[in-house]
Every structure is written in structure tokens, then in C-alpha cells.
Motif scaffolding. Structure first.
Motif, mmCIF file in Angstrom:
data_model
loop_
_atom_site.group_PDB
_atom_site.id
_atom_site.type_symbol
_atom_site.label_atom_id
_atom_site.label_comp_id
_atom_site.label_asym_id
_atom_site.label_seq_id
_atom_site.Cartn_x
_atom_site.Cartn_y
_atom_site.Cartn_z
ATOM 1 N N ASN A 17 0.821 -1.207 0.000
ATOM 2 C CA ASN A 17 0.000 0.000 0.000
ATOM 3 C C ASN A 17 0.856 1.259 0.000
ATOM 4 O O ASN A 17 1.901 1.320 0.670
ATOM 5 C CB ASN A 17 -0.914 0.021 1.228
ATOM 6 C CG ASN A 17 -2.042 -0.989 1.128
ATOM 7 O OD1 ASN A 17 -2.505 -1.290 0.039
ATOM 8 N ND2 ASN A 17 -2.483 -1.498 2.271
ATOM 9 N N LEU A 18 0.401 2.262 -0.741
ATOM 10 C CA LEU A 18 0.962 3.611 -0.697
ATOM 11 C C LEU A 18 0.071 4.441 0.215
ATOM 12 O O LEU A 18 -1.158 4.334 0.169
ATOM 13 C CB LEU A 18 0.999 4.222 -2.096
ATOM 14 C CG LEU A 18 1.880 3.479 -3.112
ATOM 15 C CD1 LEU A 18 1.642 4.015 -4.518
ATOM 16 C CD2 LEU A 18 3.352 3.604 -2.733
ATOM 17 N N ARG A 19 0.702 5.276 1.048
ATOM 18 C CA ARG A 19 -0.041 6.002 2.078
ATOM 19 C C ARG A 19 0.143 7.503 1.924
ATOM 20 O O ARG A 19 1.095 7.977 1.313
ATOM 21 C CB ARG A 19 0.462 5.574 3.456
ATOM 22 C CG ARG A 19 0.238 4.096 3.738
ATOM 23 C CD ARG A 19 -0.878 3.910 4.705
ATOM 24 N NE ARG A 19 -1.244 2.516 4.903
ATOM 25 C CZ ARG A 19 -2.394 2.141 5.421
ATOM 26 N NH1 ARG A 19 -3.285 3.033 5.783
ATOM 27 N NH2 ARG A 19 -2.676 0.872 5.571
ATOM 28 N N GLN A 20 -0.754 8.239 2.568
ATOM 29 C CA GLN A 20 -0.684 9.693 2.544
ATOM 30 C C GLN A 20 0.456 10.215 3.409
ATOM 31 O O GLN A 20 0.933 11.331 3.207
ATOM 32 C CB GLN A 20 -2.014 10.260 3.061
ATOM 33 C CG GLN A 20 -2.451 11.560 2.447
ATOM 34 C CD GLN A 20 -3.870 11.888 2.871
ATOM 35 O OE1 GLN A 20 -4.129 12.150 4.050
ATOM 36 N NE2 GLN A 20 -4.799 11.847 1.920
ATOM 37 N N GLY A 21 0.884 9.415 4.373
ATOM 38 C CA GLY A 21 1.961 9.804 5.273
ATOM 39 C C GLY A 21 2.710 8.577 5.756
ATOM 40 O O GLY A 21 2.367 7.442 5.421
#
Length: 449
Positions: A17-21
């Protein structure tokens, strides 16, 4: 010669997963597939998350343990534009809402045992009381008691029921497995299944409830009916199960009005062809066919797999990636069923949706297996240590109690290591094969009740 990379890149070692932070508490904004790469443009202070340049040029974050970093990594600076962590209130909206149940029982502590095959009932009773628990559950195989119509053999049940009732321990009997004479001709006799006529089962349950009224406190009507091998390989049909439950409920109440009737607990599952039906979908269909009027408690099986009890299913894959777990079901097929907590909360939300707020959920089976896995079908056990089983079991009991809508909760299991050694059943046991308490037993014993 190859030219050196002008900038650092992160290559995903698995779908991640790629995350906002930089943390699993930030929202998911995308995914980097195995073998794909993005440019590294920053890092957090600890250096365990990379800031990447996303496909659209906007920054995204990825956990460093799930990528191979190549190029001039040493020159990567700590990012200046790290988003503030989201507030805790932004947890996944699940919650299991609605008013708390009124007059529908209370929370309680139970455990499943194997009472047959020469099991030491005295040992089991002392172990249950030693935990500070006061409920016991076992399965009652109808087929082994009524081998031909009307010819019921009560001996084994009489022994177990009279013994545990005499010890002051409340009993949940989970009644399952139709005898061959009661099953339809087109069934798969190599697996367990339901009767052709629900009244044959209801008649047996009525006699069982009448015989043990005041000794057995609760009856669970069937088990995991959304799974092919508990339903004779026949079509998985919630309406047909509800015919079975309606007839059974009426027969039980006629024989013993105070008996608590628990609906058959569903196995946590997604839709898998004709092998399994999603438990939330099945539970909704049960309600659409009258569940509210034919149950005193709603049975569920919130399985733990290799996911801690505080995590929802949306958080499970990140945990799998962070810990390098070998069993990757929560990442390969994300679904609520991998999370015990999500199974509880989602089931409660369905109860609320159908106006059934005054009942409680009864987890009639839950727990975490410890490796090494005896059977490869239960490979998730290899990821769980004895310490994790102990800690997670205590945490889940405490969390279920805190919800206000969970009733009697039955850990799977006490003593199968003694009665069924060498099988996968032993991996959930909280005593050893020679009857010594495991760390899980000891921590449950010390847990405030």
C-alpha cells in the motif's frame, strides 16, 4: 557500462500500500505492485518510511521494509512536508453501532472442550474454574445419538451434562450433523449436512431441551452453515437454514422456555463459488428470512488467523507486510473475514440495520493458532507465537467486553491437545498434551474478569 542511477528508487518486493503519510494510520492512496518502482524524494526521521513521487507527481509514502532501495539512497533528505497524523477518531468507520442491548444477557467467559473419547471431564471442569470462567461449550453430533428414527442414545450426553451442571458450569450445546437416515438422497454423504425435513431435527432438539432443561443453558442450532462441508455439498441457502432454525426454535421453547437459542455461527468467509458464502451476506439473508423472531442470541466465529485483535481488515495487510508474515491472505484477498474485530463489528452493524439491537452477539468459537502448522491448510499458525496467542486472546476478551453488545464468548479450545494430539486442533489448545497450562492459560487466569 550501465550509467549509475541519477536518483534513488524504491522497488516493491511485494504488492504494498501507498499512504498519505509515514504510518499505517494514514489513509491508503494507492498500491505499488511487486517489481514496480517509484522515485524516492524523501524519508521520515526514523528512516523506516520512504516518500515517493507518485504517478501524478504528488508525494506518497511506502514502508521501507517492503521495498528494495537502489541508487544514491544516502543523499535522500528527511522530508519537510510530512502530513500531520490523522486524529484517532478517523479509525475505519465500523464500530458496531446502535443502542446497547437491554435485558438480553451479559458478557461472559466460556471455552470449548472435547468431552468425548475418554476425555477427563474432571480435569476440564477444574481447568475452566481455574480460569475464572463459568461457561463450557461442546458439539453434540445428532447422528451419533439418533442412529435410527426415535432410537436416541442419551448415555454420553447424560454423563457430560450432569457432570458439568453439577460443577456449577453453564453449558452451551452446539447441535450438528444429521444422521444419514434424515438426509436428502442427493446429498454428499462424505461430509456433514442438514436433514431433508427440518422437523426431524426440531423433534430431536425439543427432546434434548426437555431432557436437560435447567442443566443445559443454551443451544446453538447448527454450525457454519455457509460452508459446503457443513451443508452436505448442497446449495448454500440461508432461507433453508432459517426453516431449520424456525422449527428448532419453536420446539426448544415449547420444551424449555428459558433455554437460550443461539443461531448457528457462520464461518468468516468471502464468496467462493459453491464452497462458501460471505458471512455478512448470509447473515443479512437470515434476517430477511425472520432471524430476529427466532433467536435469543446471534452466533458468530470471529477468527484471528495471523492478525492482532486491535486491527480492522483494512489495516491487516500493512501489518502482514511490516512483520514479514509468511501467510499473506489479508494482502492477497483483502476481506473482513481476516480480522476478528471486523467480523464482530460488521455482524453487529447488520443486527442494527435489521432492528435487532436488544440481542447480543455470541462468539461461539474464536482464537489464534500457534505454529508450527500441523496442516498446511492452517499455515497462518506459523506466524503466531505462544506469546502472541496469549496477549491477543486477553486483548480480544477485554475489547469484546468493552463493546457492550457481545455476550458469552467461547475460546476455541481448552483440551484438544490432549484428546486429539497430532491434529491441527491442538494448535489452538491452551493446555499442553500432558495437561500443563500454557502462557495463554496463565494470562487468562490473571485477566480481570
Amino acid at each position: 557500462l550501465f550509467s549509475p542511477l541519477a536518483y534513488a528508487i524504491a522497488i516493491a518486493t511485494g504488492d504494498t500500500n501507498l499512504r498519505q503519510g509515514p504510518g499505517t494510520n494514514y489513509p491508503i492512496v494507492g498500491q505499488l505492485k511487486k517489481g514496480e518502482h517509484l522515485k524516492i524524494i524523501g524519508k521520515n526521521k526514523k528512516g523506516d518510511w520512504w516518500q515517493l513521487e507518485g504517478q501524478d507527481g504528488k508525494p506518497v509514502w511506502i514502508i521501507a521494509s517492503r521495498v528494495t532501495a537502489q541508487g544514491p539512497v544516502d543523499s535522500v533528505q528527511v522530508a519537510k512536508d510530512i502530513p500531520k497524523p490523522p486524529k484517532q477518531a478517523a479509525r475505519p468507520a465500523s464500530g458496531g453501532g446502535g443502542p446497547r442491548p437491554a435485558g438480553a444477557g451479559q458478557f461472559g467467559y466460556g471455552i470449548q472442550i472435547q468431552p468425548y473419547g475418554g476425555a477427563d471431564l474432571g480435569f476440564a471442569a477444574n481447568a475452566i474454574k481455574g480460569l475464572g470462567f463459568n461457561w463450557v461449550k461442546w458439539q453434540v453430533p445428532w447422528k451419533e445419538m439418533e442412529g435410527s428414527p426415535g432410537a436416541i442414545s442419551w448415555g454420553g450426553q447424560d454423563n457430560a451434562v450432569n457432570f458439568f451442571a453439577g460443577q456449577g458450569i453453564n453449558i452451551l450445546a452446539s447441535i450438528v450433523k444429521a444422521p444419514d437416515w434424515a438426509r436428502p438422497a442427493n446429498t454428499d454423504f462424505s461430509v456433514e449436512g442438514p436433514p431433508a425435513d427440518p422437523n426431524t431435527f426440531a423433534n430431536f432438539l425439543g427432546q434434548y431441551a426437555g431432557r436437560y432443561c435447567g442443566k443445559v443453558k443454551a443451544i446453538e442450532v447448527w454450525n457454519e452453515q455457509n460452508l459446503w462441508y457443513e451443508w452436505g455439498g448442497e446449495p448454500l441457502d440461508p432461507a433453508r437454514y432459517m426453516q431449520l432454525l424456525k422449527a428448532s426454535y419453536q420446539a426448544i421453547k415449547a420444551a424449555c422456555p428459558q433455554m437460550i437459542v443461539v443461531s448457528g455461527a457462520l464461518t468468516p468467509a468471502g464468496n467462493v463459488g459453491n464452497l462458501a458464502v460471505d458471512d455478512f451476506q448470509y447473515l443479512e439473508a437470515m434476517y430477511q428470512n425472520g432471524l430476529k423472531n427466532y433467536s435469543d442470541a446471534i452466533g458468530i466465529h470471529p477468527s484471528g488467523y495471523n492478525v492482532p485483535p486491535n486491527l480492522t481488515w483494512q489495516q491487516a495487510c500493512d501489518y502482514i507486510n511490516q512483520t514479514g508474515a509468511s501467510f499473506r491472505g489479508p494482502c492477497d484477498s483483502p476481506h473482513h473475514s481476516w480480522s476478528a474485530r471486523s467480523t464482530v463489528e460488521g455482524s453487529r452493524n447488520i443486527m442494527v440495520k435489521y432492528g435487532d439491537v436488544n440481542k447480543r452477539l455470541w462468539p461461539t468459537e474464536f482464537g489464534w493458532a500457534v505454529g508450527p502448522a500441523v496442516n498446511s491448510n492452517y499455515g497462518y499458525a506459523n506466524d503466531n507465537t505462544q506469546e502472541e496467542q496469549a496477549r491477543w486472546t486477553v486483548e480480544f476478551y477485554q475489547w469484546m467486553k468493552s463493546t457492550g453488545y457481545v455476550g458469552i464468548s467461547f475460546l476455541w479450545n481448552l483440551n484438544f491437545s490432549m484428546t486429539n494430539p497430532g491434529t491441527e486442533l491442538q494448535q489452538w489448545s491452551i493446555v499442553t498434551s500432558d495437561g500443563r497450562p500454557t502462557l495463554t492459560y496463565q494470562m487468562l487466569q490473571q485477566m480481570p474478569k
